[in-house]
Design a protein around this motif. Structure first.
Motif, PDB file in Angstrom:
ATOM      1  N   HIS A  24       0.834  -1.203   0.000  1.00  0.00           N
ATOM      2  CA  HIS A  24       0.000   0.000   0.000  1.00  0.00           C
ATOM      3  C   HIS A  24       0.872   1.259   0.000  1.00  0.00           C
ATOM      4  O   HIS A  24       0.386   2.359   0.261  1.00  0.00           O
ATOM      5  N   TRP A  25       2.156   1.089  -0.310  1.00  0.00           N
ATOM      6  CA  TRP A  25       3.095   2.212  -0.321  1.00  0.00           C
ATOM      7  C   TRP A  25       3.302   2.739  -1.736  1.00  0.00           C
ATOM      8  O   TRP A  25       3.240   1.993  -2.708  1.00  0.00           O
ATOM      9  N   TYR A  26       3.564   4.041  -1.796  1.00  0.00           N
ATOM     10  CA  TYR A  26       3.871   4.701  -3.066  1.00  0.00           C
ATOM     11  C   TYR A  26       5.318   5.193  -3.008  1.00  0.00           C
ATOM     12  O   TYR A  26       5.762   5.727  -1.988  1.00  0.00           O
ATOM     13  N   HIS A  27       6.019   5.025  -4.120  1.00  0.00           N
ATOM     14  CA  HIS A  27       7.417   5.456  -4.213  1.00  0.00           C
ATOM     15  C   HIS A  27       7.494   6.736  -5.040  1.00  0.00           C
ATOM     16  O   HIS A  27       6.897   6.825  -6.115  1.00  0.00           O
ATOM     17  N   VAL A  28       8.231   7.707  -4.544  1.00  0.00           N
ATOM     18  CA  VAL A  28       8.465   8.960  -5.266  1.00  0.00           C
ATOM     19  C   VAL A  28       9.860   8.880  -5.871  1.00  0.00           C
ATOM     20  O   VAL A  28      10.844   8.659  -5.160  1.00  0.00           O
ATOM     21  N   HIS A  29       9.965   9.031  -7.201  1.00  0.00           N
ATOM     22  CA  HIS A  29      11.254   8.923  -7.874  1.00  0.00           C
ATOM     23  C   HIS A  29      12.270   9.866  -7.224  1.00  0.00           C
ATOM     24  O   HIS A  29      11.962  11.009  -6.883  1.00  0.00           O
ATOM     25  N   ALA A  30      13.497   9.366  -7.074  1.00  0.00           N
ATOM     26  CA  ALA A  30      14.523  10.094  -6.330  1.00  0.00           C
ATOM     27  C   ALA A  30      14.771  11.495  -6.896  1.00  0.00           C
ATOM     28  O   ALA A  30      14.909  12.469  -6.140  1.00  0.00           O
ATOM     29  N   LEU A  31      14.831  11.619  -8.221  1.00  0.00           N
ATOM     30  CA  LEU A  31      15.112  12.940  -8.800  1.00  0.00           C
ATOM     31  C   LEU A  31      13.950  13.902  -8.608  1.00  0.00           C
ATOM     32  O   LEU A  31      14.152  15.089  -8.313  1.00  0.00           O
ATOM     33  N   LEU A  32      12.739  13.402  -8.787  1.00  0.00           N
ATOM     34  CA  LEU A  32      11.565  14.257  -8.585  1.00  0.00           C
ATOM     35  C   LEU A  32      11.482  14.698  -7.135  1.00  0.00           C
ATOM     36  O   LEU A  32      11.271  15.880  -6.835  1.00  0.00           O
ATOM     37  N   ARG A  33      11.659  13.750  -6.235  1.00  0.00           N
ATOM     38  CA  ARG A  33      11.590  14.077  -4.808  1.00  0.00           C
ATOM     39  C   ARG A  33      12.690  15.078  -4.428  1.00  0.00           C
ATOM     40  O   ARG A  33      12.442  16.049  -3.692  1.00  0.00           O
ATOM     41  N   ALA A  34      13.908  14.856  -4.919  1.00  0.00           N
ATOM     42  CA  ALA A  34      15.020  15.749  -4.574  1.00  0.00           C
ATOM     43  C   ALA A  34      14.734  17.175  -5.044  1.00  0.00           C
ATOM     44  O   ALA A  34      15.004  18.143  -4.321  1.00  0.00           O
ATOM     45  N   HIS A  35      14.178  17.302  -6.243  1.00  0.00           N
ATOM     46  CA  HIS A  35      13.890  18.642  -6.761  1.00  0.00           C
ATOM     47  C   HIS A  35      12.802  19.329  -5.948  1.00  0.00           C
ATOM     48  O   HIS A  35      12.959  20.489  -5.532  1.00  0.00           O
ATOM     49  N   VAL A  36      11.701  18.620  -5.714  1.00  0.00           N
ATOM     50  CA  VAL A  36      10.579  19.228  -4.997  1.00  0.00           C
ATOM     51  C   VAL A  36      10.988  19.571  -3.566  1.00  0.00           C
ATOM     52  O   VAL A  36      10.657  20.645  -3.048  1.00  0.00           O
ATOM     53  N   LEU A  37      11.740  18.653  -2.933  1.00  0.00           N
ATOM     54  CA  LEU A  37      12.156  18.901  -1.555  1.00  0.00           C
ATOM     55  C   LEU A  37      13.134  20.076  -1.481  1.00  0.00           C
ATOM     56  O   LEU A  37      13.056  20.898  -0.554  1.00  0.00           O
ATOM     57  N   SER A  38      14.047  20.155  -2.432  1.00  0.00           N
ATOM     58  CA  SER A  38      14.999  21.278  -2.398  1.00  0.00           C
ATOM     59  C   SER A  38      14.269  22.612  -2.558  1.00  0.00           C
ATOM     60  O   SER A  38      14.637  23.617  -1.934  1.00  0.00           O
ATOM     61  N   GLU A  39      13.227  22.643  -3.394  1.00  0.00           N
ATOM     62  CA  GLU A  39      12.439  23.861  -3.555  1.00  0.00           C
ATOM     63  C   GLU A  39      11.684  24.190  -2.269  1.00  0.00           C
ATOM     64  O   GLU A  39      11.566  25.352  -1.870  1.00  0.00           O
ATOM     65  N   LEU A  40      11.187  23.137  -1.591  1.00  0.00           N
ATOM     66  CA  LEU A  40      10.480  23.352  -0.329  1.00  0.00           C
ATOM     67  C   LEU A  40      11.419  23.932   0.727  1.00  0.00           C
ATOM     68  O   LEU A  40      11.081  24.896   1.434  1.00  0.00           O
ATOM     69  N   VAL A  41      12.628  23.347   0.827  1.00  0.00           N
ATOM     70  CA  VAL A  41      13.612  23.828   1.807  1.00  0.00           C
ATOM     71  C   VAL A  41      14.034  25.256   1.478  1.00  0.00           C
ATOM     72  O   VAL A  41      14.213  26.088   2.373  1.00  0.00           O
ATOM     73  N   ARG A  42      14.190  25.543   0.187  1.00  0.00           N
ATOM     74  CA  ARG A  42      14.614  26.888  -0.217  1.00  0.00           C
ATOM     75  C   ARG A  42      13.550  27.936   0.097  1.00  0.00           C
ATOM     76  O   ARG A  42      13.868  29.028   0.582  1.00  0.00           O
TER      77      ARG A  42
END
Length: 874
Positions: free
Chosen positions: A318-336
């Motif tokens: 029942h888990w969903y995986h977020v692709h590493a590159l997509l997650r890294a980009h979105v997370l870096s924008e969130l942190v910024r």
């Protein structure tokens, strides 16, 4: 065709109907082309993967390699949502296919105003396709661009009619709304998914090679891990690899691609939701709801998965995986943009994982949130269990985050830190941590803390190689129930029993430790128990069990990304050699990493010597005779020989003695025999080596007498397979004496035992006269006939070149052949008759496979029988 399609259709740009030209640096993917070729027999082939996965390039390569006249290509775009334009493109494309003659209705059909809702038109198309003389292959690229229900309805109607002469290949970024269930049920649907399109390590290496990029193995592993084999990610990152790998995967080109091709295609609602869950590599609907505050989180996850394929459900969970590159980009924008929000989300994730019994993730997110209080509480509860499970990098990272002073002031954390240092064979930091633990020791320590200190001390003694101290400390181990110490205690007790010779009791403890570790989810400790059990099986001659368990341990180490499994690889190399697979032996030996003798724990103390010996033996059998024999010799002379098991002494000595004798290095052979006699005196291996020496000197009767106690079982071997060698040597003796019946009988004994032990090495590389006898016996070997077939199959594959040892007198003659002396002068130098020298020369020529003096000298130099004009002796 000379005619043009009838009017009533929209004009279609030729580029829409043309197979795209692959780039000059296309990486061909034969494994997928083969899948496509097979799939083209299905009614529908679905190629579904995210943007940049390589769908169009794959189909274009396949189409251009295929019979181009049968390939019909339509590149779809948003304009094709206009139904009339869509059908105009399809009919124009189909009209140009080879099976379509000018009189075919497809060529003349007029597209009505509302084609997908016109049953007569759709029936005419289906009937025309049914009447084709051969199937047409219609590729619809970018089907995800069709969002209007009308063209989708038209395609659905076409599928429902199932034209027999149509093969439809659909390329899409996400699954379409077309009703493919019926096609799948009829077994007429072939699928190529994102996981199929991911670049394998070999394909990724090829991609980097064409751009001139060369990476170290660790850099390449990291690049493949972060891009997850995603074609676009690899291509874009390769453009930026002048910097670091981390920079490459976060390059502006990668970010722009993700924004343009993925994120901007999502609604602002979905982008905000994706930002909230980006702190987690994997998420469930419940966790996503917790992080985002959205009750409809499950539906939003499904929507993103459908629209991007870079978020996908992990199979059977029942888990969903977020692709590493997509997650890294979105997370870096969130942190910024909102650094406080990212910290808050990490803290919320840590709390959720802690309440759902997922301690590694809880600790990881607590550290990411910078919450030292939460991290310390979680580490007190889970650090030891995480260490035993193999989460060493995580535990070490969190300990570093907490800081040296915090760890030093906490006995539990100091002991866990010491345990991690011991696993990395770092004795000084471990000593320091133990001192900190003692300094911070509480007045009334809980029982589990006392047990942990004892366990760490035992592990410390194991690492230093002090057997007496290890056995003494381990004898005082007493696990505290419920505090994860049962399994490591069993492992250490089992190891202590093994080093004191109590193998059966040690096996029971290790098996119990393995079962307990598995029940507790302590995978790292389980692989340690499995590796020790594999080693025990190897000592006892159970090659099958050794290889099976070593393979399982190796697979677990690889799957978790732990340090190179030295012991498991060493055993796999040993197994490969005994299976007469020297190339595989060499590959496994290369995987091992020498950590230095002083840092080898007791259970693996002889690994460096053994691995180098196996490497040398493999090189020798692969034709690198001098390099291989020297490596074996140097392994013994440079290793810490006081810390070898008897089985390791036997293996190293037997292999060195054999190769040295075959090369005529009598001094080295004698040295190996004397060394072994000091370590394993009176064993079958000592008798075997002595008999080999005697036979090489032409003393057949002495060799037969020396080996006899081994054949009768009066003397036990250290390595069970040594008895195979003994029977083969007895066969050589009988052949030399002209006793063919005895030679045949002893050969059958050797084959029967080799088949029982599943050991091929001594037979495959047996003496030439033994192989000649085996050849004459083929077809008359009964129960061992199939085993003999395996021997010859391996010999053919290896192209085994015989190495026939020269006698000491032949060596004396050979040494003088490079000189200008005549045979008569050589005879005078050696004080023998000229006829005797001529007899020796003929024997030398026969053994070296030459017919003249010059060639004999050349071959002798090549094989190391001569060096600087003298026979090699070490």
């Amino acid at each position: 065709m000379s005619s043009a399609p009838v009017t009533g259709r929209r004009g279609v740009p030729r580029t829409k109907l043309t197979v795209p030209e692959p780039p000059s640096q296309l990486i061909s993917r034969p494994r997928l082309l083969t899948v496509l070729e097979r799939a083209s027999d299905s009614m529908v082939t679905l190629v579904s993967a995210p943007a940049g996965a390589g769908k169009t390039l794959l189909l274009a390569e396949w189409a251009r390699a295929h019979d181009a006249s049968r390939i019909v290509w339509v590149s779809l775009d948003t304009d094709d949502n206009e139904d009339h334009r869509f059908w105009s493109a399809l009919l124009d494309a189909l009209s140009g296919a080879w099976p379509v003659a000018e009189e075919c209705p497809l060529w003349h059909l007029t597209v009505p105003a509302d084609p997908s809702m016109d049953p007569t038109f759709l029936a005419d198309v289906a009937n025309a396709l049914d009447d084709l003389p051969a199937p047409a292959l219609l590729v619809l690229d970018d089907v995800h661009e069709l969002t209007d229900p009308r063209p989708l309805r038209g395609l659905e109607s076409l599928l429902q009619r199932q034209p027999a002469r149509l093969r439809l290949i659909l390329s899409t970024r996400h699954d379409t709304h077309l009703p493919l269930a019926r096609v799948r049920l009829a077994d007429e649907l072939s699928e190529i998914r994102a996981e199929d399109l991911r670049f394998s390590p070999d394909e990724a290496q090829d991609m980097l090679a064409v751009t001139g990029i060369r990476l170290r193995s660790e850099q390449f592993r990291l690049l493949l891990e972060q891009t997850e084999g995603w074609a676009a990610g690899l291509r874009l990152a390769s453009l930026s690899l002048s910097g670091t790998i981390d920079h490459a995967v976060h390059d502006r080109a990668v970010a722009d691609y993700l924004i343009d091709e993925v994120l901007l295609r999502l609604s602002s609602d979905l982008r905000a939701f994706l930002s909230a869950i980006s702190v987690c590599e994997q998420t469930s609907a419940e966790l996503a709801a917790h992080l985002s505050g959205r009750a409809d989180a499950g539906a939003l996850l499904d929507a993103i998965a459908e629209q991007t394929s870079l978020v996908f459900r992990v199979e059977s969970t029942h888990w969903y995986h977020v692709h590493a590159l997509l997650r890294a980009h979105v997370l870096s924008e969130l942190v910024r943009q909102y650094p406080g929000r990212a910290t808050q989300l990490h803290g919320a994730a840590a709390a959720w994982f802690a309440t759902h019994d997922l301690p590694a993730l809880a600790v990881d997110h607590a550290a990411a949130a910078g919450d030292t209080a939460q991290a310390t509480t979680l580490m007190h509860r889970h650090a030891l269990s995480l260490a035993l499970s193999g989460e060493h990098e995580l535990v070490r990272r969190v300990l570093d985050m907490l800081g040296g002073q915090t760890v030093a002031a906490d006995s539990l954390l100091s002991l866990v830190s010491a345990l991690l240092h011991l696993e990395q064979h770092e004795p000084r930091p471990a000593d320091r941590d133990l001192a900190h633990a003692e300094a911070a020791w509480p007045p009334q320590p809980p029982p589990e803390l006392v047990s942990l200190r004892q366990l760490v001390r035992s592990r410390q003694a194991l690492d230093t190689g002090d057997i007496a101290d290890f056995v003494k400390v381990t004898g005082g181990l007493d696990s505290a129930p419920g505090h994860h110490l049962d399994a490591p205690t069993m492992f250490l007790r089992g190891t202590a029993l093994l080093v004191t010779g109590r193998r059966e009791a040690g096996r029971e403890q290790l098996r119990a430790g393995l079962a307990t570790a598995r029940d507790a989810g302590h995978d790292y400790l389980a692989t340690q128990c499995l590796t020790m059990l594999a080693g025990l099986a190897g000592m006892e001659g159970d090659l099958t069990a050794m290889v099976t368990m070593a393979t399982a341990a190796d697979r677990e180490n690889t799957r978790h990304g732990w340090h190179p499994p030295v012991a498991a690889s060493a055993m796999l190399a040993y197994g490969a050699l005994l299976h007469a697979e020297p190339a595989e032996c060499l590959r496994q030996a290369h995987r091992t990493v020498s950590r230095g003798q002083d840092s080898d724990p007791i259970g693996t103390s002889g690994l460096h010597v053994v691995v180098e010996t196996l490497r040398g033996a493999a090189e020798f059998e692969l034709g690198e005779r001098i390099a291989g024999a020297r490596r074996i010799h140097e392994a013994r002379t440079s290793g810490n020989l006081l810390r070898l098991w008897p089985e390791e002494v036997a293996l190293c000595a037997v292999l060195e003695h054999r190769t040295a004798l075959l090369l005529g290095w009598s001094a080295a052979a004698g040295e190996a025999l004397r060394w072994a006699d000091a370590g394993i005196p009176g064993t079958a291996e000592i008798h075997l080596m002595r008999a080999r020496t005697q036979l090489s000197q032409g003393r057949r009767e002495a060799a037969a007498k020396t080996i006899q106690p081994v054949l009768t079982g009066a003397i036990s071997p250290v390595m069970p397979w040594s008895v195979i060698d003994a029977w083969l040597l007895s066969c050589e003796v009988a052949l030399g004496a002209g006793d063919d019946p005895s030679a045949q009988r002893t050969l059958r004994h050797a084959l029967t035992l080799a088949q029982h032990l599943d050991v091929l090495y001594p037979v495959v590389f047996a003496a030439p006269d033994v192989i000649n006898l085996l050849t004459t016996q083929l077809g008359r070997l009964g129960r061992v006939e199939r085993f003999a077939d395996r021997v010859f199959t391996l010999r053919r594959a290896l192209d085994v070149a015989p190495v026939t040892p020269l006698t000491p007198r032949e060596h004396a003659v050979l040494r003088l052949l490079p000189t200008l002396r005549s045979l008569e002068e050589i005879a005078e130098d050696l004080t023998v008759s000229a006829n005797t020298v001529k007899t020796h020369v003929r024997a030398i020529y026969a053994k070296l496979g030459v017919t003249q003096r010059r060639d004999a000298v050349a071959v002798a130099f090549e094989h190391g029988l001569l060096e600087n004009g003298r026979p090699q002796s070490r």
